[in-house]
Design an enzyme around this catalytic site. Structure first.
Site, PDB file in Angstrom:
ATOM      1  CG  HIS A  42       1.917   0.193   8.259  1.00 56.66           C
ATOM      2  ND1 HIS A  42       2.555   0.538   9.430  1.00 56.66           N
ATOM      3  CD2 HIS A  42       2.655  -0.816   7.726  1.00 56.66           C
ATOM      4  CE1 HIS A  42       3.632  -0.227   9.592  1.00 56.66           C
ATOM      5  NE2 HIS A  42       3.712  -1.051   8.562  1.00 56.66           N
ATOM      6  CG  ASP A  65       1.788   3.157  11.508  1.00 59.51           C
ATOM      7  OD1 ASP A  65       1.065   2.344  10.915  1.00 59.51           O
ATOM      8  OD2 ASP A  65       3.021   2.998  11.660  1.00 59.51           O
ATOM      9  CB  VAL A  75      -6.122  -9.594  -6.138  1.00 62.08           C
ATOM     10  CG1 VAL A  75      -5.490  -9.993  -7.448  1.00 62.08           C
ATOM     11  CG2 VAL A  75      -5.320 -10.142  -4.955  1.00 62.08           C
ATOM     12  CG  HIS A 102       4.167 -11.895   3.001  1.00 60.29           C
ATOM     13  ND1 HIS A 102       2.791 -11.932   2.978  1.00 60.29           N
ATOM     14  CD2 HIS A 102       4.484 -10.628   3.344  1.00 60.29           C
ATOM     15  CE1 HIS A 102       2.307 -10.742   3.281  1.00 60.29           C
ATOM     16  NE2 HIS A 102       3.312  -9.923   3.513  1.00 60.29           N
ATOM     17  CD1 TRP A 135      -1.688  -9.143  12.836  1.00 59.51           C
ATOM     18  CD2 TRP A 135      -0.774 -11.182  12.880  1.00 59.51           C
ATOM     19  NE1 TRP A 135      -2.308  -9.864  13.838  1.00 59.51           N
ATOM     20  CE2 TRP A 135      -1.765 -11.113  13.886  1.00 59.51           C
ATOM     21  CE3 TRP A 135      -0.061 -12.377  12.708  1.00 59.51           C
ATOM     22  CZ2 TRP A 135      -2.056 -12.199  14.721  1.00 59.51           C
ATOM     23  CZ3 TRP A 135      -0.365 -13.455  13.540  1.00 59.51           C
ATOM     24  CH2 TRP A 135      -1.346 -13.352  14.531  1.00 59.51           C
ATOM     25  CG  ASN A 136      -2.912  -6.163   8.076  1.00 61.28           C
ATOM     26  OD1 ASN A 136      -3.737  -5.763   8.878  1.00 61.28           O
ATOM     27  ND2 ASN A 136      -1.721  -5.588   7.915  1.00 61.28           N
ATOM     28  CB  SER A 137      -2.081 -11.835   4.557  1.00 66.16           C
ATOM     29  OG  SER A 137      -1.858 -10.765   3.673  1.00 66.16           O
ATOM     30  CD  GLU A 170      -6.750  -9.163   4.888  1.00 62.85           C
ATOM     31  OE1 GLU A 170      -6.247  -9.749   3.905  1.00 62.85           O
ATOM     32  OE2 GLU A 170      -6.573  -7.948   5.106  1.00 62.85           O
ATOM     33  CG  ASP A 219       5.819  -8.740  11.399  1.00 60.61           C
ATOM     34  OD1 ASP A 219       6.054  -8.165  10.324  1.00 60.61           O
ATOM     35  OD2 ASP A 219       4.716  -9.273  11.646  1.00 60.61           O
ATOM     36  CD  GLN A 220       7.005 -10.799   6.133  1.00 63.21           C
ATOM     37  OE1 GLN A 220       7.737 -11.543   5.480  1.00 63.21           O
ATOM     38  NE2 GLN A 220       6.633  -9.615   5.685  1.00 63.21           N
TER      39      GLN A 220
HETATM   40  N1  UDP Z   1      -3.601  -6.961  -0.188  1.00 58.15           N
HETATM   41  C1  UDP Z   1      -4.625  -7.113  -1.092  1.00 58.15           C
HETATM   42  N2  UDP Z   1      -4.293  -7.436  -2.377  1.00 58.15           N
HETATM   43  C2  UDP Z   1      -3.012  -7.649  -2.812  1.00 58.15           C
HETATM   44  C3  UDP Z   1      -1.984  -7.534  -1.855  1.00 58.15           C
HETATM   45  C4  UDP Z   1      -2.306  -7.196  -0.555  1.00 58.15           C
HETATM   46  O1  UDP Z   1      -5.813  -6.930  -0.766  1.00 58.15           O
HETATM   47  O2  UDP Z   1      -2.799  -7.927  -3.984  1.00 58.15           O
HETATM   48  C5  UDP Z   1      -3.935  -6.533   1.203  1.00 58.15           C
HETATM   49  C6  UDP Z   1      -4.111  -7.707   2.140  1.00 58.15           C
HETATM   50  O3  UDP Z   1      -5.451  -8.134   2.125  1.00 58.15           O
HETATM   51  C7  UDP Z   1      -3.679  -7.084   3.476  1.00 58.15           C
HETATM   52  C8  UDP Z   1      -2.639  -6.049   3.084  1.00 58.15           C
HETATM   53  O4  UDP Z   1      -2.867  -5.744   1.706  1.00 58.15           O
HETATM   54  O5  UDP Z   1      -4.768  -6.452   4.108  1.00 58.15           O
HETATM   55  C9  UDP Z   1      -1.215  -6.545   3.235  1.00 58.15           C
HETATM   56  O6  UDP Z   1      -0.880  -6.581   4.584  1.00 58.15           O
HETATM   57  P1  UDP Z   1       0.001  -7.729   5.219  1.00 58.15           P
HETATM   58  O7  UDP Z   1       0.186  -7.372   6.657  1.00 58.15           O
HETATM   59  O8  UDP Z   1      -0.597  -9.053   4.969  1.00 58.15           O
HETATM   60  O9  UDP Z   1       1.367  -7.687   4.427  1.00 58.15           O
HETATM   61  P2  UDP Z   1       2.372  -6.485   4.004  1.00 58.15           P
HETATM   62  O10 UDP Z   1       1.992  -6.112   2.605  1.00 58.15           O
HETATM   63  O11 UDP Z   1       2.211  -5.385   4.994  1.00 58.15           O
HETATM   64  O12 UDP Z   1       3.710  -7.146   4.050  1.00 58.15           O
END
Ligand code: UDP
Length: 470
Positions: free
Chosen positions: A20, A113, A347, A364, A367-369, A372, A388-389
């Protein structure tokens, strides 16, 4: 901007978790880069240190006004620290009104948000401040979220629950493939869960917003974005701005790239040949359950590929007490070490995904991942764990950039065995059409986010609109 030009001032309020916070700060940076003044209101304390570190880096990178709200702790029925924080922030938003009304530069827009719609809409209405929400998931998921109250309205019962009115699934107008019940976030089907109450309350309020920002773009989710903006999903919906892909910013890159384990991770990757490594990470809040860890290790070692595995035995980023070897045993652990690198810290994911050695990403369905990964043109194996995955994984499948083994179900449903995992990893790494599609999508993503691309057009247009009211 010349000194005589009006100052467009935008305030932001994120909620809990990196999933978020990252999109919030990335959108804030878009507006900063286009000459806006930004005020960031950040809840304190945060759940994870990753969040507080990132907020500090953002604040020291930009000459803007940051304001913190000290939260009133909420006591609600949940063991999940992130859900507890969502509710805590919701219950603390009365602290926001005095901050907004005391700002020295009048506010052009307030962007907050998704989980804060209901409590913030009345506040922004009272202050006559345009109100925007940023959605942290896919456009497909937003269509489902926005359409939910339409479904609820057609339920004759006095207190409709999604568990009863969703039936076998949901057909959203304008979107060809329906969302089956099995893909609906499990907590939404749990009557009186916090998730259900926030979703139901907020879905009915989306038409009261001035606009919605979403980390998606036409080539990735054209159908859902069009259905939303053509009024098919919900009548009277405000504009839904596909400003994706939201990209990482300097304040994320510089600091994270240097610190912690990243040095050794990059050194390890540097030694691997192009496209030969499988990267595994389930976001910053999802732990892989103990029962699954062994088969996960077996799947990775049996795939034959080198792998970089970010393991979380606990949610969040709190100290992991138990070592991976305690769970795997020494024999399997030494096999893991032969082919893989295991990391337990947070990381800098974007840099890993952009490394030439990385050829596939097991994630998993965060959505952000996903976005990216699309930015870097790397194929995805999506293994939905919750929330929502599954809906995100379906968007991955439809777009052609990755695979989603639906039969694996939710992460907590049953243990997927090592052989199945190894087979799917091989499929992801060896399927040529995935690789081609991922490269095409990377190109489209860079056009959308580049100079003169869709994102820039949207941001500039909004700034011009807001200027008229300054
Ligand atoms: N992220 C990261 N390093 C980690 C774990 C997560 O940089 O070790 C970042 C990832 O790049 C993304 C966010 O944290 O921007 C995770 O958002 P996502 O929507 O993928 O999953 P959530 O953690 O919300 O389930």
């Amino acid at each position: 901007m010349s000194p005589s030009e009006p100052v467009v001032h935008v305030a932001f309020l994120p909620s809990a978790g990196m999933g978020h916070l990252n999109p919030c700060l990335r959108i804030a940076t878009l507006f900063l880069r286009h000459g806006c003044k930004v005020t960031l209101i950040t809840p304190k304390p945060t759940v994870s240190t990753a969040e507080s570190n990132l907020v500090s880096r953002f604040c020291s990178s930009f000459p803007h006004q940051a304001t913190q709200i000290d939260l009133n702790p909420a006591t609600v029925n949940t063991n999940d620290p992130f859900w507890l924080q969502f509710e805590t922030i919701r219950r603390s938003v009365h602290l926001v009104a005095p901050i907004l009304s005391s700002l020295s530069t009048p506010l052009s827009a307030f962007i907050y948000d998704i989980s804060l719609i209901s409590p913030l809409v009345p506040i922004t209405q009272k202050l006559s401040c345009p109100s925007y929400m940023y959605f942290v998931a896919s456009a497909r998921m937003f269509s489902f979220f926005a359409h939910l109250h339409v479904l609820a309205a057609s339920d004759p019962s006095s207190q409709p629950h999604p568990s009863s009115f969703i039936g076998d699934g949901v057909k959203i107008p304008g979107i060809a493939s329906p969302i089956p019940r099995s893909s609906v976030p499990p907590l939404l089907l749990q009557p009186n869960s916090l998730f259900e109450s926030i979703f139901m309350e907020d879905s009915a309020k989306v038409t009261k917003l001035n606009g919605v920002f979403i980390n998606s773009f036409e080539e990735m989710e054209g159908e859902a974005l069009a259905a939303l903006n053509e009024g098919k999903v919900v009548k009277g919906l405000p504009p839904v701005y596909g400003v994706g892909p939201l990209m990482t910013c300097e304040f994320e890159e510089v600091e994270q790239g240097k610190g912690g384990c990243m040095g050794s991770v990059l050194e390890w990757l540097d030694e691997k040949s192009e496209g030969s490594v499988v990267y595994v990470c389930f976001g910053n809040r999802t732990a892989t359950r103990r029962e699954q860890i062994k088969d996960m290790a077996l799947g990775l070692t049996e795939s034959g590929y080198s792998f970089l595995w970010v393991v979380k035995l606990k949610g969040g980023d709190k100290e992991e007490e138990e070592g991976l070897e305690d769970v795997l045993g020494s024999k399997l652990m030494s096999k893991v070490k032969e082919k893989g690198m295991v990391v337990k810290e947070y990381v800098y994911q974007m840099e890993i995904l952009g490394h030439p050695a990385v050829g596939g990403f097991v994630n998993h369905g965060g959505w952000n991942s996903i976005i990216e990964c699309v930015w870097q043109g790397v194929p995805i194996l999506s293994w939905a764990q919750g929330g929502d995955q599954k809906i995100a994984s379906e968007a991955v499948r439809i777009s052609g950039v990755g695979i989603w083994p639906q039969e694996w179900g939710w992460g907590s449903e049953h243990v997927v065995n090592g052989k199945e995992i190894a087979d799917r990893i091989k499929e992801m790494m060896e399927n040529e059409s995935l690789r081609v599609k991922a490269k095409e999508m990377k190109k489209a993503a860079r056009n959308a986010a580049g100079v003169g691309g869709r994102c820039e057009v949207i941001v500039k247009k909004l700034i011009e609109e807001w200027k008229k009211n300054v």
